[in-house]
Design a protein around this motif. Structure first.
Motif, short mmCIF file in Angstrom:
data_model
loop_
_atom_site.label_atom_id
_atom_site.label_comp_id
_atom_site.label_asym_id
_atom_site.label_seq_id
_atom_site.Cartn_x
_atom_site.Cartn_y
_atom_site.Cartn_z
N LEU A 193 -22.39 12.58 87.04
CA LEU A 193 -22.55 11.47 86.42
C LEU A 193 -22.37 10.22 87.53
O LEU A 193 -22.96 9.35 87.42
CB LEU A 193 -21.85 11.09 85.48
CG LEU A 193 -22.11 12.06 84.02
CD1 LEU A 193 -21.12 11.79 82.93
CD2 LEU A 193 -23.37 11.61 83.42
N LEU A 194 -21.33 10.47 88.52
CA LEU A 194 -20.81 9.34 89.35
C LEU A 194 -21.95 8.68 90.26
O LEU A 194 -22.18 7.63 90.21
CB LEU A 194 -19.68 9.77 90.28
CG LEU A 194 -18.46 9.90 89.51
CD1 LEU A 194 -17.27 10.56 90.64
CD2 LEU A 194 -17.89 8.59 89.07
N PRO A 195 -22.93 9.52 90.77
CA PRO A 195 -23.75 9.05 91.68
C PRO A 195 -24.72 7.88 90.99
O PRO A 195 -25.56 7.13 91.33
CB PRO A 195 -24.49 9.96 92.31
CG PRO A 195 -23.61 11.36 92.30
CD PRO A 195 -22.95 10.96 91.01
N HIS A 196 -25.01 8.38 89.64
CA HIS A 196 -26.01 7.90 88.73
C HIS A 196 -25.36 6.34 87.91
O HIS A 196 -25.90 5.48 87.72
CB HIS A 196 -26.72 8.59 87.85
CG HIS A 196 -27.44 9.69 88.67
ND1 HIS A 196 -28.54 9.66 89.23
CD2 HIS A 196 -26.97 11.11 88.80
CE1 HIS A 196 -28.96 10.71 89.85
NE2 HIS A 196 -28.02 11.58 89.49
N PHE A 197 -23.97 6.70 87.38
CA PHE A 197 -23.39 5.78 86.66
C PHE A 197 -22.25 5.57 86.97
O PHE A 197 -21.26 5.13 86.14
CB PHE A 197 -23.36 6.45 85.25
CG PHE A 197 -24.80 6.85 84.53
CD1 PHE A 197 -25.83 5.71 84.18
CD2 PHE A 197 -25.16 8.26 84.59
CE1 PHE A 197 -27.02 6.35 83.72
CE2 PHE A 197 -26.55 8.57 84.05
CZ PHE A 197 -27.31 7.76 83.80
N GLY A 198 -21.79 5.51 88.36
CA GLY A 198 -20.36 5.48 88.75
C GLY A 198 -19.84 3.92 88.46
O GLY A 198 -18.69 3.78 88.06
N GLY A 199 -20.80 2.82 88.78
CA GLY A 199 -20.30 1.60 88.75
C GLY A 199 -19.92 1.32 87.01
O GLY A 199 -18.92 0.61 86.98
N MET A 200 -20.72 1.83 86.14
CA MET A 200 -20.36 1.50 84.89
C MET A 200 -19.17 2.19 84.24
O MET A 200 -18.24 1.90 83.70
CB MET A 200 -21.58 1.78 84.04
CG MET A 200 -21.51 1.84 82.37
SD MET A 200 -22.73 2.53 81.39
CE MET A 200 -22.67 4.14 81.47
N ILE A 201 -19.06 3.54 84.78
CA ILE A 201 -17.80 4.28 84.33
C ILE A 201 -16.36 3.69 85.05
O ILE A 201 -15.63 3.62 84.16
CB ILE A 201 -18.06 5.85 85.15
CG1 ILE A 201 -19.09 6.50 84.22
CG2 ILE A 201 -16.84 6.38 85.02
CD1 ILE A 201 -19.62 7.75 84.92
#
Length: 265
Positions: free
Chosen positions: A145-153
Motif C-alpha cells: 500500500l505504501l507506494p500508492h497511498f503512503g502519504g495518506m497513511i
C-alpha cells in the motif's frame, strides 16, 4: 505362536529405532547447515525444501498418531525450527523487502497446505506456521500500500495520535492546506490506477490463487479503512472548514471500485 511374533516385533524395533533416530537427526543437521548462498538461484516461488519438509512432516505425523513417541515429536519440532530458520535465511538473499515477504508467504503457505492435506488436526506445529503466514501477509499488505497511498497513511497515523491525545481543535494540530489538497487530489486521480496495480502485482507474485485472493482482499480492505479514517479526520476541527473536503470521493464509491476486483483469482 503370538509370543514369538511379539519378540520378533521388539527385536525389529531395537534394530530400526536407532537408525530412524539417526536419519532424523541427520535431516535436522543438514537443514541447519544449509547455506542459501550455495543453492541454485532463488526466486520468490516456494523452494523444494519446504515441500519436502511438509511431506515428511505429514508422513511422520500420520505414523506418530498410530504409534505415539515423545522423542519423535521433539525431533520433528526441532526440524521444523530449522526449516523455518533456513527459509528466513533464503529470504534474506533477496534485496527488496517485498520480494522477501513474497518468498516467505509462498513458502509458509505451501508448508501449511501440505501439512494440512493429510491431517485434520490443528496442532501446535500447524498453528505456528499459520501464525508466521498471517504475520507476513499483514506486513506485505502494508508494504504494497505504501507506494500508492503512503502519504495518506502517514497523515492518518500522525493526526489520529494528535487528535486522540490533544482533542479536536487543539493548537497542536498543524493544518497544511496545500499538502492536504495534494493528498485529496492525488487520491481522486490515482486510486483506480493504484488499485489495478496492486491487483496485478498480487496476481503475478503469489503461486496459490486462494492465498492471493485473501491477500488482495486484505490489501484493498485496509486501503478503504485508511481512506475512511482520512475522511473522519478531515470532518473534525480544524480540518472540517477546508474547501477540499467538498472534492473528496465518497467512501462508498471507492468500495464499489474495490468490488470489481473480488474473486479475480
Amino acid at each position: 505362536g503370538f509370543g514369538a511374533l511379539v519378540g520378533f516385533h521388539n527385536q525389529l524395533l531395537q534394530i530400526l529405532w536407532p537408525r530412524f533416530t539417526f536419519v532424523l537427526s541427520q535431516n535436522i543437521h543438514s537443514i541447519r547447515e544449509t547455506d542459501p548462498g550455495r543453492l541454485t538461484e532463488l526466486d520468490t516461488r516456494p523452494h523444494f525444501i519446504t515441500r519436502r519438509f511438509g511431506e515428511f512432516y505429514s508422513a511422520i505425523h500420520t505414523l506418530n498418531d498410530k504409534f505415539p513417541n515423545d522423542q519423535t515429536v521433539r525431533s520433528m519440532s526441532l526440524l521444523q525450527v530449522e526449516v523455518e530458520n533456513v527459509v528466513l535465511r533464503m529470504a534474506a538473499e533477496f534485496r527488496e523487502r517485498q520480494d522477501q515477504l513474497v518468498f516467505l508467504i509462498n513458502n509458509y503457505d505451501l508448508m501449511l497446505s501440505v501439512m494440512q492435506c493429510r491431517s485434520t488436526d490443528t496442532n501446535k506445529e500447524v498453528l505456528s506456521i499459520q501464525e508466521l503466514l498471517n504475520k507476513r501477509i499483514n506486513e506485505y499488505v502494508d508494504e504494497v500500500l505504501l507506494p500508492h497511498f503512503g502519504g495518506m497513511i502517514s497523515f492518518v497515523k500522525d493526526n489520529e495520535k494528535i487528535l486522540e491525545s490533544a482533542g479536536p481543535g487543539s493548537p497542536k494540530i498543524k493544518v497544511n492546506e496545500g499538502y492536504i489538497n495534494q493528498l485529496v487530489r492525488g487520491f481522486n486521480q490515482d486510486h483506480k490506477k493504484s488499485i489495478d496495480s496492486i491487483n496485478s502485482d498480487v496476481m503475478r507474485r503469489f503461486t496459490n490463487f486462494n492465498n492471493g485472493t485473501v491477500i488482495l482482499q486484505s490489501a484493498l480492505t485496509k486501503m478503504i479503512q485508511y481512506y475512511s479514517r482520512f475522511h473522519k479526520i478531515l470532518s473534525q476541527p480544524p480540518f472540517k472548514t477546508l474547501p477540499c473536503r467538498m472534492d473528496m470521493i465518497n467512501v462508498h464509491h471507492v468500495m464499489v471500485e474495490v468490488k470489481k476486483y473480488k474473486n479475480q483469482f
